[in-house]
Scaffold this active site. Structure first.
Site, PDB file in Angstrom:
ATOM      1  N   GLU A  69       0.840  -1.186  -0.125  1.00 31.99           N
ATOM      2  CA  GLU A  69       0.021   0.036   0.041  1.00 31.99           C
ATOM      3  C   GLU A  69       0.858   1.372  -0.156  1.00 31.99           C
ATOM      4  O   GLU A  69       1.818   1.429   0.895  1.00 31.99           O
ATOM      5  CB  GLU A  69      -1.022   0.134   1.122  1.00 31.99           C
ATOM      6  CG  GLU A  69      -1.937   1.183   1.056  1.00 31.99           C
ATOM      7  CD  GLU A  69      -2.588   1.376   2.553  1.00 31.99           C
ATOM      8  OE1 GLU A  69      -3.420   2.301   2.826  1.00 31.99           O
ATOM      9  OE2 GLU A  69      -2.765   0.465   3.220  1.00 31.99           O
ATOM     10  N   ASP A  80      -5.450   9.526   8.808  1.00 28.03           N
ATOM     11  CA  ASP A  80      -4.204   9.054   9.339  1.00 28.03           C
ATOM     12  C   ASP A  80      -3.839   9.766  10.592  1.00 28.03           C
ATOM     13  O   ASP A  80      -4.183  11.007  10.890  1.00 28.03           O
ATOM     14  CB  ASP A  80      -2.868   9.776   8.182  1.00 28.03           C
ATOM     15  CG  ASP A  80      -3.056   8.962   7.007  1.00 28.03           C
ATOM     16  OD1 ASP A  80      -3.299   7.765   7.047  1.00 28.03           O
ATOM     17  OD2 ASP A  80      -2.895   9.751   6.090  1.00 28.03           O
ATOM     18  N   TYR A 192     -11.037  -3.530   2.352  1.00 27.87           N
ATOM     19  CA  TYR A 192     -10.260  -2.908   3.562  1.00 27.87           C
ATOM     20  C   TYR A 192     -11.156  -2.662   4.990  1.00 27.87           C
ATOM     21  O   TYR A 192     -11.994  -1.849   4.821  1.00 27.87           O
ATOM     22  CB  TYR A 192      -9.626  -1.632   3.207  1.00 27.87           C
ATOM     23  CG  TYR A 192      -8.553  -0.847   3.992  1.00 27.87           C
ATOM     24  CD1 TYR A 192      -8.713  -0.923   5.400  1.00 27.87           C
ATOM     25  CD2 TYR A 192      -7.342  -0.573   3.382  1.00 27.87           C
ATOM     26  CE1 TYR A 192      -7.634  -0.395   5.986  1.00 27.87           C
ATOM     27  CE2 TYR A 192      -6.376  -0.013   4.092  1.00 27.87           C
ATOM     28  CZ  TYR A 192      -6.540   0.100   5.546  1.00 27.87           C
ATOM     29  OH  TYR A 192      -5.410   0.609   6.338  1.00 27.87           O
TER      30      TYR A 192
END
Length: 283
Positions: A69, A80, A192
């Site tokens: 990734e 993030d 995911y």
């Protein structure tokens, strides 16, 4: 896994990869990895530099990664945590951009399936078709856009389908059953699956929820389920695999190692080797 000759970073030439589509290459990686679950390291493109991030990716391949990734640095990375955010900020300050990260993808793609992780503005600003075409030309197999809502994803999904690129969606523990079913049916490459509520980052205790989160995701899709967010140790990676995950994504721990080491590629490669050993079927 066998490693093809490394691509040349920054040569601007054509990428020599299999004639299989990105979706097919990802399916092959999950089917033939030889582990309890596919090992999927995350690296920040352009961190500590574009050249060094390519070296880190190659080290991951040599240490036993099955899929990479590759993150594109962005000024407002909502998914993030602080470690990856800081790496992206440093990459941007050093001049990294989408074009540069696509060159990193081009260098790594002959060796391993690469999935680009970026934010919706990067996809939409140049035009969806143009962005996906450039992504396909780099040899990348997939695209993750964490801030692209299901309701606004049709154009990107259609462009990816035409180019053989897997548009990989995310689901979370808070995703409703109805929404989970819709997302799972449209997933390509893999689904995911976020292990916790929150942003990326290392966490101490996770395994008690792995099986529940993975089972929900697997019930709604026919593609492999990869678990990410918070997994940082070989023990946690093995727990995820033993709980039913088809893939294990590890990011923050590896990015932190790259930030702290004098030789980032060697340090990250060593950690990926430990993760690969934990996931080995020979254990």
């Amino acid at each position: 896994m066998s490693v093809a000759p490394a691509g040349r970073f920054g040569d601007g030439g054509q990428t020599s990869v299999s004639s299989a589509s990105g979706v097919e290459r990802l399916a092959g990686a999950f089917a033939a990895g030889g582990k309890r679950a596919a090992l999927m390291p995350y690296l920040m493109g352009g961190f500590p530099s574009l050249q060094e991030s390519a070296r880190i990716g190659e080290a991951c391949v040599q240490a036993g990664a099955d899929v990479l990734e590759l993150g594109v640095p962005y000024s407002d990375p909502l998914a993030d945590g602080p470690v990856i955010h800081a790496a992206g900020t440093r990459a941007l300050a050093a001049g990294a951009n989408v074009a540069g990260v696509l060159e990193v993808a081009r260098a790594l793609a002959p060796q391993i399936p690469v999935v680009l992780m970026c934010y919706a503005n990067m996809v939409c600003a140049p035009g969806v078709e143009r962005f996906v075409e450039r992504l396909a030309q780099s040899g990348a197999c997939g695209l993750i856009v964490p801030d692209l809502p299901l309701e606004e994803s049709a154009e990107v999904r259609a462009a990816c389908e035409r180019s053989g690129i897997a548009l990989v969606p995310l689901v979370a523990p808070t995703t409703t059953p109805e929404r989970l079913a819709t997302i799972g049916a449209q997933a390509r490459g893999f689904l995911y699956t976020v292990s916790v509520v929150g942003t990326t980052g290392e966490r101490q205790a996770l395994s008690q929820r792995f099986a529940e989160v993975i089972a929900r995701a697997k019930a709604c899709t026919e593609v492999p389920v990869a678990l990410g967010f918070g997994i940082s140790t070989p023990e946690q990676a093995l727990e995820a695999a033993d709980s039913g995950a088809d893939g294990v994504i590890v990011g923050t721990r590896l990015v932190r190692a790259a930030a702290e080491a004098e030789d980032p590629a060697t340090a990250v490669g060593a950690l990926v080797g430990e993760l690969a050993a934990a996931l080995s079927r020979d254990r």
